[in-house]
Design a protein around this motif. Structure first.
Motif, mmCIF file in Angstrom:
data_model
loop_
_atom_site.group_PDB
_atom_site.id
_atom_site.type_symbol
_atom_site.label_atom_id
_atom_site.label_comp_id
_atom_site.label_asym_id
_atom_site.label_seq_id
_atom_site.Cartn_x
_atom_site.Cartn_y
_atom_site.Cartn_z
ATOM 1 N N VAL A 37 0.858 -1.179 0.000
ATOM 2 C CA VAL A 37 0.000 0.000 0.000
ATOM 3 C C VAL A 37 0.898 1.235 0.000
ATOM 4 C CG1 VAL A 37 -1.737 1.297 1.259
ATOM 5 C CG2 VAL A 37 -1.845 -1.198 1.212
ATOM 6 N N GLU A 38 0.742 2.094 -0.985
ATOM 7 C CA GLU A 38 1.539 3.304 -1.070
ATOM 8 C C GLU A 38 0.821 4.431 -0.329
ATOM 9 O OE1 GLU A 38 2.467 4.308 -5.054
ATOM 10 O OE2 GLU A 38 3.429 2.376 -5.501
ATOM 11 N N VAL A 39 1.571 5.142 0.499
ATOM 12 C CA VAL A 39 1.019 6.208 1.327
ATOM 13 C C VAL A 39 1.579 7.545 0.865
ATOM 14 C CG1 VAL A 39 0.746 7.111 3.666
ATOM 15 C CG2 VAL A 39 0.836 4.635 3.280
ATOM 16 N N GLU A 40 0.699 8.499 0.640
ATOM 17 C CA GLU A 40 1.085 9.866 0.306
ATOM 18 C C GLU A 40 0.467 10.811 1.333
ATOM 19 O OE1 GLU A 40 -0.134 10.839 -3.606
ATOM 20 O OE2 GLU A 40 0.940 9.189 -4.576
ATOM 21 N N ALA A 41 1.195 11.861 1.677
ATOM 22 C CA ALA A 41 0.675 12.853 2.612
ATOM 23 C C ALA A 41 1.194 14.231 2.231
ATOM 24 C CB ALA A 41 1.071 12.515 4.041
ATOM 25 N N ARG A 42 0.422 15.240 2.572
ATOM 26 C CA ARG A 42 0.799 16.606 2.248
ATOM 27 C C ARG A 42 0.240 17.541 3.304
ATOM 28 N NH1 ARG A 42 -1.896 19.318 -2.991
ATOM 29 N NH2 ARG A 42 -3.694 18.629 -1.791
ATOM 30 N N VAL A 43 0.998 18.583 3.637
ATOM 31 C CA VAL A 43 0.510 19.641 4.520
ATOM 32 C C VAL A 43 0.991 20.970 3.953
ATOM 33 C CG1 VAL A 43 2.530 19.492 6.051
ATOM 34 C CG2 VAL A 43 0.370 20.462 6.900
ATOM 35 N N ALA A 72 -3.350 10.057 1.574
ATOM 36 C CA ALA A 72 -3.907 9.184 0.543
ATOM 37 C C ALA A 72 -3.228 7.823 0.578
ATOM 38 C CB ALA A 72 -3.732 9.818 -0.839
ATOM 39 N N LEU A 73 -4.025 6.783 0.321
ATOM 40 C CA LEU A 73 -3.537 5.410 0.265
ATOM 41 C C LEU A 73 -3.888 4.823 -1.089
ATOM 42 C CD1 LEU A 73 -4.867 4.237 3.748
ATOM 43 C CD2 LEU A 73 -2.589 5.103 3.229
ATOM 44 N N ASP A 74 -2.895 4.253 -1.777
ATOM 45 C CA ASP A 74 -3.096 3.633 -3.084
ATOM 46 C C ASP A 74 -2.666 2.174 -3.025
ATOM 47 O OD1 ASP A 74 -3.734 5.964 -5.085
ATOM 48 O OD2 ASP A 74 -2.069 6.689 -3.866
ATOM 49 N N TRP A 75 -3.467 1.318 -3.639
ATOM 50 C CA TRP A 75 -3.049 -0.075 -3.723
ATOM 51 C C TRP A 75 -3.625 -0.682 -5.007
ATOM 52 C CZ3 TRP A 75 -6.885 1.720 -0.661
ATOM 53 C CH2 TRP A 75 -8.128 1.101 -0.725
ATOM 54 N N SER A 76 -2.992 -1.754 -5.456
ATOM 55 C CA SER A 76 -3.349 -2.386 -6.716
ATOM 56 C C SER A 76 -4.399 -3.463 -6.496
ATOM 57 C CB SER A 76 -2.090 -2.992 -7.363
ATOM 58 O OG SER A 76 -2.421 -3.683 -8.533
ATOM 59 N N ARG A 84 -7.925 3.944 -4.470
ATOM 60 C CA ARG A 84 -7.366 5.045 -3.672
ATOM 61 C C ARG A 84 -8.386 5.502 -2.636
ATOM 62 N NH1 ARG A 84 -3.267 8.928 -4.745
ATOM 63 N NH2 ARG A 84 -3.555 10.929 -3.680
ATOM 64 N N ILE A 85 -7.927 5.711 -1.407
ATOM 65 C CA ILE A 85 -8.711 6.333 -0.344
ATOM 66 C C ILE A 85 -7.958 7.568 0.116
ATOM 67 C CG2 ILE A 85 -9.549 6.131 2.029
ATOM 68 C CD1 ILE A 85 -10.112 3.226 1.534
ATOM 69 N N GLU A 86 -8.680 8.673 0.263
ATOM 70 C CA GLU A 86 -8.030 9.931 0.646
ATOM 71 C C GLU A 86 -8.867 10.654 1.697
ATOM 72 O OE1 GLU A 86 -6.168 13.955 -1.483
ATOM 73 O OE2 GLU A 86 -7.134 12.375 -2.674
#
Length: 311
Positions: A37-43, A72-76, A84-86
């Motif tokens: 699961v790939e995790v992305e974050a931003r502030v 955000a979470l991305d998975w195949s 994707r869930i954000e």
């Protein structure tokens, strides 16, 4: 900021953390094919100084400052399908006494599928609380959208349509619903070097209060040119026009319904990479505005600064 407002912000932040924790727990359970699961974050922090003192909502046109972030979470799901869930949250404090501090938070889920080497389809559902919109200072919105993208070589075309349902956070409350259709063409000329044209039409209808109903059309041309490896300059020009179903134009001798438009010339300076690390964006815009309502026939400048970090 008063103690009551601070407590309200803390409650909203707690809700965001709950959504984030739920997503973190659910995503690995869904991704059972062994893919990570790939995790992305931003502030980011936001500051706006604006001469546009018009009592419309529509995002952050008025002066103020705020902070926002998303996770955000991305998975195949398969070799060609990604989920994707954000979750996101933001606080914006307007200058002056006419508008309250706006605290928004939301959650979205989407699925993207590669139909072929050139065509990708995306479906998305989103719920967000407390956003500024054209017809009200604050509303809650639920939306569903579909997007089709064609990409080949240096050319990309996107077409998107969404349906939005709103509940207004105003004294009279009420609801509204409507659609938005948008199209975009992007021509890539090099690294961070592109030319883009986009257009959209939208409508919102409220049976509770007709003055909230409107139609809007937007066309924008934007160009990005790299100055250095980290710095880009992006001039743009945009035209908007919109009209209301139930607002009489003050000062119009024929007492016609209100019709507004503007042409905005702008330039952005953007620093940083799109995927990781610090970034910043400074913008300057001037709007040449016209209206058959004497209260809204005025020009104005708008300056913005965004400073953030992508994890």
């Amino acid at each position: 900021m008063t103690r009551a407002i601070l407590l309200q912000h803390l409650r909203h932040a707690t809700g965001l953390l709950f959504f984030a924790a739920l997503a973190l727990i659910a995503a690995p359970a869904i991704a059972q094919n062994g893919d990570p699961v790939e995790v992305e974050a931003r502030v980011e922090a936001i500051g706006i100084q604006s001469d546009i003192m018009i009592e419309d909502g529509d995002e952050f046109d008025s002066s103020g400052y705020g902070i926002r972030g998303d996770l955000a979470l991305d998975w195949s799901l398969s070799p060609r399908t990604t989920a994707r869930i954000e979750v996101d949250a933001g606080v914006f404090d307007y200058e002056g006494l006419n508008r309250d501090t706006l605290t928004s938070y939301g959650v979205s889920a989407s699925v993207e599928h590669e139909v072929s080497e050139t065509v990708t389809v995306q479906l998305r559902a989103r719920r967000i609380e407390n956003i500024a919109v054209l017809e009200a200072f604050s509303a809650d919105q639920t939306s569903v959208a579909a997007q089709v993208e064609w990409s080949k070589g240096n050319d990309r075309v996107r077409v998107e349509a969404d349906y939005r349902q709103r509940e207004y956070d105003t004294t009279r409350a009420g609801t509204g619903e409507g659609y938005r259709v948008a199209a975009q063409y992007n021509r890539r000329l090099g690294s961070y070097h592109w030319l883009r044209i986009e257009a959209r039409v939208e409508e919102m209808t409220s049976d509770d209060e007709e003055r909230r109903s409107y139609d809007r059309r937007v066309v924008r041309l934007k160009y990005s040119h790299p100055v250095t490896r980290m710095l880009r300059v992006r001039p743009s020009i945009e035209y908007r026009e919109w009209d209301y179903a139930g607002r009489i134009a003050r000062g119009d001798p024929d007492r016609a319904l209100r019709e507004d438009s503007y042409v905005a010339t702008a330039v952005d300076l953007s620093y940083g990479h799109w995927n990781r690390g610090p970034y910043a964006r400074a913008s300057a815009e001037y709007r040449f505005r016209g209206s058959n309502d004497s209260r809204y026939d005025m020009d104005g400048a708008r300056f913005g600064l965004v400073v953030g970090y992508r994890f």
